[in-house]
Design an enzyme around this catalytic site. Sequence first.
Site, PDB file in Angstrom:
ATOM      1  CG  ASP A   1      -5.701  24.919  -9.708  1.00  9.03           C
ATOM      2  OD1 ASP A   1      -5.496  23.937  -8.985  1.00  9.03           O
ATOM      3  OD2 ASP A   1      -5.943  26.066  -9.246  1.00  9.03           O
TER       4      ASP A   1
ATOM      5  CB  CYS B   1     -18.936  16.361  -4.472  1.00 13.32           C
ATOM      6  SG  CYS B   1     -18.021  14.944  -3.820  1.00 13.32           S
TER       7      CYS B   1
ATOM      8  CG  ASN C   1      -0.562  19.200  -2.368  1.00 10.58           C
ATOM      9  OD1 ASN C   1       0.647  19.008  -2.374  1.00 10.58           O
ATOM     10  ND2 ASN C   1      -1.123  20.225  -2.993  1.00 10.58           N
TER      11      ASN C   1
ATOM     12  CG  HIS D   1     -16.170  12.870  -1.207  1.00 10.56           C
ATOM     13  ND1 HIS D   1     -15.704  14.141  -1.503  1.00 10.56           N
ATOM     14  CD2 HIS D   1     -15.888  12.665   0.107  1.00 10.56           C
ATOM     15  CE1 HIS D   1     -15.193  14.677  -0.405  1.00 10.56           C
ATOM     16  NE2 HIS D   1     -15.287  13.799   0.582  1.00 10.56           N
TER      17      HIS D   1
ATOM     18  N   GLY E   1      -0.247  20.585   2.426  1.00  5.50           N
ATOM     19  CA  GLY E   1      -0.837  21.636   1.590  1.00  5.50           C
ATOM     20  C   GLY E   1      -2.151  21.267   0.940  1.00  5.50           C
TER      21      GLY E   1
ATOM     22  CG  HIS F   1      -2.223  19.822  -8.144  1.00  5.10           C
ATOM     23  ND1 HIS F   1      -2.712  21.109  -8.110  1.00  5.10           N
ATOM     24  CD2 HIS F   1      -2.557  19.270  -6.942  1.00  5.10           C
ATOM     25  CE1 HIS F   1      -3.294  21.332  -6.942  1.00  5.10           C
ATOM     26  NE2 HIS F   1      -3.218  20.235  -6.212  1.00  5.10           N
TER      27      HIS F   1
ATOM     28  CG  HIS G   1     -13.192  15.207  -4.275  1.00  2.00           C
ATOM     29  ND1 HIS G   1     -14.556  15.030  -4.362  1.00  2.00           N
ATOM     30  CD2 HIS G   1     -12.649  14.572  -5.341  1.00  2.00           C
ATOM     31  CE1 HIS G   1     -14.832  14.297  -5.432  1.00  2.00           C
ATOM     32  NE2 HIS G   1     -13.692  14.015  -6.053  1.00  2.00           N
TER      33      HIS G   1
ATOM     34  CB  CYS H   1     -17.018  17.777  -1.448  1.00  2.00           C
ATOM     35  SG  CYS H   1     -15.599  17.580  -2.520  1.00  2.00           S
TER      36      CYS H   1
ATOM     37  CG  HIS I   1      -7.183  17.493  -6.190  1.00  2.00           C
ATOM     38  ND1 HIS I   1      -7.699  17.460  -4.909  1.00  2.00           N
ATOM     39  CD2 HIS I   1      -6.194  18.423  -6.165  1.00  2.00           C
ATOM     40  CE1 HIS I   1      -7.050  18.348  -4.157  1.00  2.00           C
ATOM     41  NE2 HIS I   1      -6.134  18.939  -4.892  1.00  2.00           N
TER      42      HIS I   1
HETATM   43  P1  AMP Z   1      -4.809  21.153  -2.997  1.00  2.00           P
HETATM   44  O1  AMP Z   1      -3.993  22.159  -2.283  1.00  2.00           O
HETATM   45  O2  AMP Z   1      -3.977  20.003  -3.538  1.00  2.00           O
HETATM   46  O3  AMP Z   1      -6.004  20.682  -2.193  1.00  2.00           O
HETATM   47  O4  AMP Z   1      -5.336  21.878  -4.289  1.00  2.00           O
HETATM   48  C1  AMP Z   1      -6.641  22.318  -4.472  1.00  2.00           C
HETATM   49  C2  AMP Z   1      -6.633  23.051  -5.777  1.00  2.00           C
HETATM   50  O5  AMP Z   1      -7.969  23.225  -6.198  1.00  2.00           O
HETATM   51  C3  AMP Z   1      -5.989  24.435  -5.699  1.00  2.00           C
HETATM   52  O6  AMP Z   1      -4.892  24.511  -6.612  1.00  2.00           O
HETATM   53  C4  AMP Z   1      -7.136  25.370  -6.089  1.00  2.00           C
HETATM   54  O7  AMP Z   1      -6.696  26.468  -6.855  1.00  2.00           O
HETATM   55  C5  AMP Z   1      -8.052  24.453  -6.879  1.00  2.00           C
HETATM   56  N1  AMP Z   1      -9.458  24.830  -6.909  1.00  2.00           N
HETATM   57  C6  AMP Z   1     -10.258  25.127  -5.878  1.00  2.00           C
HETATM   58  N2  AMP Z   1     -11.506  25.402  -6.290  1.00  2.00           N
HETATM   59  C7  AMP Z   1     -11.504  25.258  -7.634  1.00  2.00           C
HETATM   60  C8  AMP Z   1     -12.496  25.400  -8.654  1.00  2.00           C
HETATM   61  N3  AMP Z   1     -13.747  25.754  -8.381  1.00  2.00           N
HETATM   62  N4  AMP Z   1     -12.129  25.181  -9.938  1.00  2.00           N
HETATM   63  C9  AMP Z   1     -10.860  24.829 -10.233  1.00  2.00           C
HETATM   64  N5  AMP Z   1      -9.881  24.670  -9.321  1.00  2.00           N
HETATM   65  C10 AMP Z   1     -10.197  24.887  -8.032  1.00  2.00           C
END
Ligand code: AMP
Length: 115
Positions: free
Chosen positions: A39, A16, A92, A55, A98, A107, A103, A13, A105
Amino acid sequence: MEKINSGATAPDCIFCKIARGEIPSEKLYENEQLFIINDINPKAPVHMLIIPKVHIPTLNDLEDSKLFAEIFKAIKFITQKMNVKDYKTLINTGAGAGQIVFHLHVHILGEVSKI
Ligand code: AMP
């Protein structure tokens, strides 16, 4: 009795890996339960992610009300610290909504206040 999300970590992940320090990232804030990063692909002038260290694949898997409270405390803390007055929060849940990284999170999307 309430189930508690234990200290699980997933080998592949991406969040993670960031939590374990295997992928470098600039953490805006970190405590025992969670960390906050920008992000990588921002959709707003300010686009931060609040990420629990444990996780938990989706919001549907979150059982720990203390962690839930920590996440909401962190939203208030980081928006005040970064001087973000008006913002949206987004979680999401599921591919159909989307979610790309499985994992949990949150936004935070906003603008930096000019005063
Ligand atoms: P989601 O669509 O809610 O799963 O959003 C995942 C978010 O993680 C997206 O907005 C990606 O741009 C962001 N993301 C993915 N990898 C990284 C990373 N290494 N560092 C920062 N953000 C990331």
